[in-house]
Motif scaffolding. Structure first.
Motif, PDB file in Angstrom:
ATOM      1  N   ASN A 193     -11.384   9.937 101.278  1.00 13.92           N
ATOM      2  CA  ASN A 193     -11.636   8.643 100.621  1.00 13.92           C
ATOM      3  C   ASN A 193     -13.133   8.417 100.416  1.00 13.92           C
ATOM      4  OD1 ASN A 193      -9.116   6.975 102.637  1.00 13.92           O
ATOM      5  ND2 ASN A 193      -8.868   8.037 100.692  1.00 13.92           N
ATOM      6  N   ILE A 194     -13.906   8.745 101.449  1.00 21.47           N
ATOM      7  CA  ILE A 194     -15.360   8.534 101.373  1.00 21.47           C
ATOM      8  C   ILE A 194     -15.958   9.309 100.216  1.00 21.47           C
ATOM      9  CG2 ILE A 194     -17.548   9.067 102.543  1.00 21.47           C
ATOM     10  CD1 ILE A 194     -16.245   6.588 103.682  1.00 21.47           C
ATOM     11  N   TRP A 195     -15.579  10.585 100.084  1.00 18.06           N
ATOM     12  CA  TRP A 195     -16.157  11.396  99.003  1.00 18.06           C
ATOM     13  C   TRP A 195     -15.625  10.971  97.638  1.00 18.06           C
ATOM     14  CZ3 TRP A 195     -20.507  13.635  99.395  1.00 18.06           C
ATOM     15  CH2 TRP A 195     -20.938  14.144 100.630  1.00 18.06           C
ATOM     16  N   GLU A 196     -14.365  10.557  97.578  1.00 20.62           N
ATOM     17  CA  GLU A 196     -13.827  10.061  96.302  1.00 20.62           C
ATOM     18  C   GLU A 196     -14.556   8.786  95.870  1.00 20.62           C
ATOM     19  OE1 GLU A 196      -9.191  11.532  96.338  1.00 20.62           O
ATOM     20  OE2 GLU A 196      -9.745   9.817  97.571  1.00 20.62           O
ATOM     21  N   TYR A 197     -14.878   7.951  96.844  1.00 20.15           N
ATOM     22  CA  TYR A 197     -15.587   6.707  96.522  1.00 20.15           C
ATOM     23  C   TYR A 197     -17.033   7.000  96.121  1.00 20.15           C
ATOM     24  CZ  TYR A 197     -16.861   1.762  96.895  1.00 20.15           C
ATOM     25  OH  TYR A 197     -17.284   0.474  96.621  1.00 20.15           O
ATOM     26  N   ILE A 198     -17.673   7.952  96.795  1.00 26.76           N
ATOM     27  CA  ILE A 198     -19.033   8.361  96.420  1.00 26.76           C
ATOM     28  C   ILE A 198     -19.044   8.841  94.969  1.00 26.76           C
ATOM     29  CG2 ILE A 198     -20.751  10.185  96.815  1.00 26.76           C
ATOM     30  CD1 ILE A 198     -20.131   9.846  99.855  1.00 26.76           C
ATOM     31  N   ARG A 199     -18.015   9.612  94.586  1.00 26.02           N
ATOM     32  CA  ARG A 199     -17.932  10.087  93.189  1.00 26.02           C
ATOM     33  C   ARG A 199     -17.697   8.925  92.228  1.00 26.02           C
ATOM     34  NH1 ARG A 199     -13.484  14.524  91.619  1.00 26.02           N
ATOM     35  NH2 ARG A 199     -12.061  12.881  92.285  1.00 26.02           N
ATOM     36  N   ARG A 200     -16.758   8.054  92.577  1.00 22.97           N
ATOM     37  CA  ARG A 200     -16.440   6.952  91.667  1.00 22.97           C
ATOM     38  C   ARG A 200     -17.618   6.004  91.457  1.00 22.97           C
ATOM     39  NH1 ARG A 200     -12.010   2.172  92.619  1.00 22.97           N
ATOM     40  NH2 ARG A 200     -13.819   1.057  93.446  1.00 22.97           N
ATOM     41  N   GLU A 201     -18.338   5.730  92.530  1.00 20.61           N
ATOM     42  CA  GLU A 201     -19.432   4.754  92.466  1.00 20.61           C
ATOM     43  C   GLU A 201     -20.792   5.419  92.202  1.00 20.61           C
ATOM     44  OE1 GLU A 201     -18.882   1.226  93.030  1.00 20.61           O
ATOM     45  OE2 GLU A 201     -16.830   1.933  92.680  1.00 20.61           O
ATOM     46  N   ASN A 202     -20.800   6.753  92.116  1.00 24.43           N
ATOM     47  CA  ASN A 202     -22.038   7.504  91.879  1.00 24.43           C
ATOM     48  C   ASN A 202     -23.107   7.141  92.918  1.00 24.43           C
ATOM     49  OD1 ASN A 202     -23.616   9.385  90.524  1.00 24.43           O
ATOM     50  ND2 ASN A 202     -24.490   7.843  89.151  1.00 24.43           N
ATOM     51  N   ILE A 203     -22.733   7.209  94.184  1.00 23.63           N
ATOM     52  CA  ILE A 203     -23.628   6.834  95.286  1.00 23.63           C
ATOM     53  C   ILE A 203     -24.491   8.041  95.662  1.00 23.63           C
ATOM     54  CG2 ILE A 203     -23.721   6.056  97.683  1.00 23.63           C
ATOM     55  CD1 ILE A 203     -20.938   4.781  97.221  1.00 23.63           C
ATOM     56  N   PRO A 204     -25.805   7.893  95.685  1.00 27.52           N
ATOM     57  CA  PRO A 204     -26.652   9.030  96.089  1.00 27.52           C
ATOM     58  C   PRO A 204     -26.558   9.294  97.588  1.00 27.52           C
ATOM     59  CG  PRO A 204     -27.999   7.073  95.695  1.00 27.52           C
ATOM     60  CD  PRO A 204     -26.590   6.704  95.297  1.00 27.52           C
ATOM     61  N   VAL A 205     -26.411  10.559  97.966  1.00 26.16           N
ATOM     62  CA  VAL A 205     -26.369  10.938  99.383  1.00 26.16           C
ATOM     63  C   VAL A 205     -27.395  12.032  99.625  1.00 26.16           C
ATOM     64  CG1 VAL A 205     -23.950  10.309  99.745  1.00 26.16           C
ATOM     65  CG2 VAL A 205     -24.518  12.626  98.983  1.00 26.16           C
ATOM     66  N   VAL A 206     -27.734  12.228 100.866  1.00 30.51           N
ATOM     67  CA  VAL A 206     -28.749  13.221 101.213  1.00 30.51           C
ATOM     68  C   VAL A 206     -28.254  14.622 100.822  1.00 30.51           C
ATOM     69  CG1 VAL A 206     -27.931  13.516 103.589  1.00 30.51           C
ATOM     70  CG2 VAL A 206     -30.338  13.884 103.060  1.00 30.51           C
ATOM     71  N   SER A 207     -29.178  15.459 100.336  1.00 27.15           N
ATOM     72  CA  SER A 207     -28.811  16.767  99.760  1.00 27.15           C
ATOM     73  C   SER A 207     -28.241  17.747 100.775  1.00 27.15           C
ATOM     74  CB  SER A 207     -30.044  17.389  99.092  1.00 27.15           C
ATOM     75  OG  SER A 207     -31.076  17.573 100.045  1.00 27.15           O
ATOM     76  N   LEU A 208     -28.369  17.460 102.065  1.00 25.89           N
ATOM     77  CA  LEU A 208     -27.885  18.374 103.107  1.00 25.89           C
ATOM     78  C   LEU A 208     -26.379  18.586 103.048  1.00 25.89           C
ATOM     79  CD1 LEU A 208     -30.033  16.849 105.968  1.00 25.89           C
ATOM     80  CD2 LEU A 208     -30.292  19.163 105.052  1.00 25.89           C
ATOM     81  N   TYR A 209     -25.667  17.709 102.366  1.00 28.52           N
ATOM     82  CA  TYR A 209     -24.209  17.843 102.272  1.00 28.52           C
ATOM     83  C   TYR A 209     -23.791  18.944 101.291  1.00 28.52           C
ATOM     84  CZ  TYR A 209     -23.361  13.582 104.964  1.00 28.52           C
ATOM     85  OH  TYR A 209     -23.286  12.652 105.964  1.00 28.52           O
ATOM     86  N   PHE A 210     -24.743  19.504 100.541  1.00 30.70           N
ATOM     87  CA  PHE A 210     -24.385  20.458  99.497  1.00 30.70           C
ATOM     88  C   PHE A 210     -24.977  21.844  99.768  1.00 30.70           C
ATOM     89  CE2 PHE A 210     -25.002  16.199  97.466  1.00 30.70           C
ATOM     90  CZ  PHE A 210     -23.651  15.902  97.334  1.00 30.70           C
ATOM     91  N   ASP A 211     -24.233  22.856  99.354  1.00 32.17           N
ATOM     92  CA  ASP A 211     -24.715  24.242  99.451  1.00 32.17           C
ATOM     93  C   ASP A 211     -25.785  24.467  98.372  1.00 32.17           C
ATOM     94  OD1 ASP A 211     -25.017  27.014  99.723  1.00 32.17           O
ATOM     95  OD2 ASP A 211     -23.365  27.376  98.294  1.00 32.17           O
ATOM     96  N   ILE A 212     -26.950  24.922  98.786  1.00 28.62           N
ATOM     97  CA  ILE A 212     -28.012  25.183  97.802  1.00 28.62           C
ATOM     98  C   ILE A 212     -28.313  26.680  97.727  1.00 28.62           C
ATOM     99  CG2 ILE A 212     -29.061  22.894  97.933  1.00 28.62           C
ATOM    100  CD1 ILE A 212     -31.140  24.063  99.858  1.00 28.62           C
ATOM    101  N   GLY A 213     -27.298  27.487  98.052  1.00 28.90           N
ATOM    102  CA  GLY A 213     -27.461  28.932  97.892  1.00 28.90           C
ATOM    103  C   GLY A 213     -27.267  29.741  99.148  1.00 28.90           C
ATOM    104  N   SER A 214     -27.159  29.070 100.295  1.00 27.10           N
ATOM    105  CA  SER A 214     -27.009  29.807 101.560  1.00 27.10           C
ATOM    106  C   SER A 214     -25.545  30.037 101.916  1.00 27.10           C
ATOM    107  CB  SER A 214     -27.673  29.014 102.690  1.00 27.10           C
ATOM    108  OG  SER A 214     -27.003  27.775 102.886  1.00 27.10           O
ATOM    109  N   GLY A 215     -24.609  29.392 101.173  1.00 28.42           N
ATOM    110  CA  GLY A 215     -23.197  29.485 101.533  1.00 28.42           C
ATOM    111  C   GLY A 215     -22.836  28.573 102.689  1.00 28.42           C
ATOM    112  N   LYS A 216     -23.704  27.636 102.985  1.00 32.23           N
ATOM    113  CA  LYS A 216     -23.454  26.671 104.065  1.00 32.23           C
ATOM    114  C   LYS A 216     -23.885  25.279 103.619  1.00 32.23           C
ATOM    115  CE  LYS A 216     -23.971  29.885 107.956  1.00 32.23           C
ATOM    116  NZ  LYS A 216     -22.586  29.737 108.438  1.00 32.23           N
TER     117      LYS A 216
END
Length: 293
Positions: free
Chosen positions: A209-232
């Motif tokens: 639900n949290i991630w669906e709401y972040i997508r719906r509301e376009n809420i900025p979150v800290v970049s650490l939640y995303f893989d930036i090439g390390s596979g983690k």
């Protein structure tokens, strides 16, 4: 009205009830995805203005991107940011990273004690100065008696035992077996003098639900939640000596939602990367009984 609309409406209702019932109200902001959704909901509940301070407990061991994001959001959104810290423990190096405490003791010192004494105003509070970008001593010396927190029932076992309005005693201790019932959205908001109350508007939300709401509301979150090439990427954020990223190639919010819906983490706890949860078994409930967020 879809399920996200219903969750949002319930959370906003809790926010407004809390604001009506508690004079000295504050909201904890850990900088993670849940409390950042909480921040967004607070702005919606009060038409863009948050009428109470946001409190961050800074252990000094947070991942640097988190602190940069914290200060940038405070400046952009203009909210009242208060920071508390156990400066004595840090000064004397009574911490796990310094080798002078186990993880549980470190959490008690840098989080639980820092939170308790910041909320009660026994220790110094620092306030973000929006003109200079620096932190200065807060001149408000009143205790916060109502504290809004972004915990979710599905996040881990002890949090599933919470109430929307959950009382603590004057020492912030939590008695799990002695909480008011909350049937049919009838909330108890009157407590004995000296009671410290935690308020949980996100209790019924799930990680998905949290991630669906972040997508719906376009809420900025800290970049650490995303893989930036390390596979983690990080699934749950904490102090860098005790928090590990998970194996994931999710590079954006859509990827995270797909990953959660795929069942990849169905049998892996959301806080599996938080090492302090594993030490001793039942550790988080022990911490929370003593006032941990």
């Amino acid at each position: 009205m879809d399920y996200l609309d219903k969750l949002e409406a319930q959370s906003i209702y809790i926010f407004r009830e809390a604001y009506r019932e508690f004079k000295n109200l504050a909201m904890l902001w850990s900088i993670g995805k849940d409390s950042t959704v909480l921040l967004h909901l607070a702005r919606k509940a009060f038409f863009g203005h948050i009428p109470f301070p946001l409190v961050h407990i800074d252990t000094s061991f947070k991942i640097p991107e988190m602190i940069e994001y914290r200060n940038r959001m405070a400046k952009e959104l203009g909210f009242n940011l208060i920071v508390g810290q156990n400066s004595e423990a840090l000064k004397n190096k009574r911490t796990f990273p310094d080798g002078n405490a186990d993880r549980l003791t470190c959490c008690k010192l840098l989080k639980t004690e820092a939170l308790r004494n910041t909320l009660s105003a026994k220790w110094q509070r620092l306030k973000f100065d929006h003109e200079t970008g620096a932190f200065v001593e807060d001149d408000n010396k009143e205790a916060y008696t109502g504290v809004i927190v972004g915990v979710r029932s599905d996040e881990e076992g002890s949090r599933s035992k919470e109430r929307y309005f959950s009382p603590r005693d004057k020492n912030s201790d939590w008695e799990i077996g002695d909480q008011p019932p909350e049937f049919w959205n009838q909330f108890k908001t009157e407590f004995a003098p000296g009671t410290h109350v935690r308020i949980h508007p996100l209790l019924d939300w799930t990680e998905l639900n949290i991630w669906e709401y972040i997508r719906r509301e376009n809420i900025p979150v800290v970049s650490l939640y995303f893989d930036i090439g390390s596979g983690k990427r990080y699934r749950s954020l904490g102090c860098f000596p005790c928090t590990q990223p998970v194996d994931s190639e999710a590079k954006n919010v859509d990827d995270i939602i797909d990953e959660l819906m795929s069942g990849k983490f169905a049998n892996i706890a959301e806080r599996a990367g938080r090492q302090q949860d594993k030490d001793g078994g039942g550790t988080l409930e022990e911490l929370r009984r003593a006032g941990y967020m």
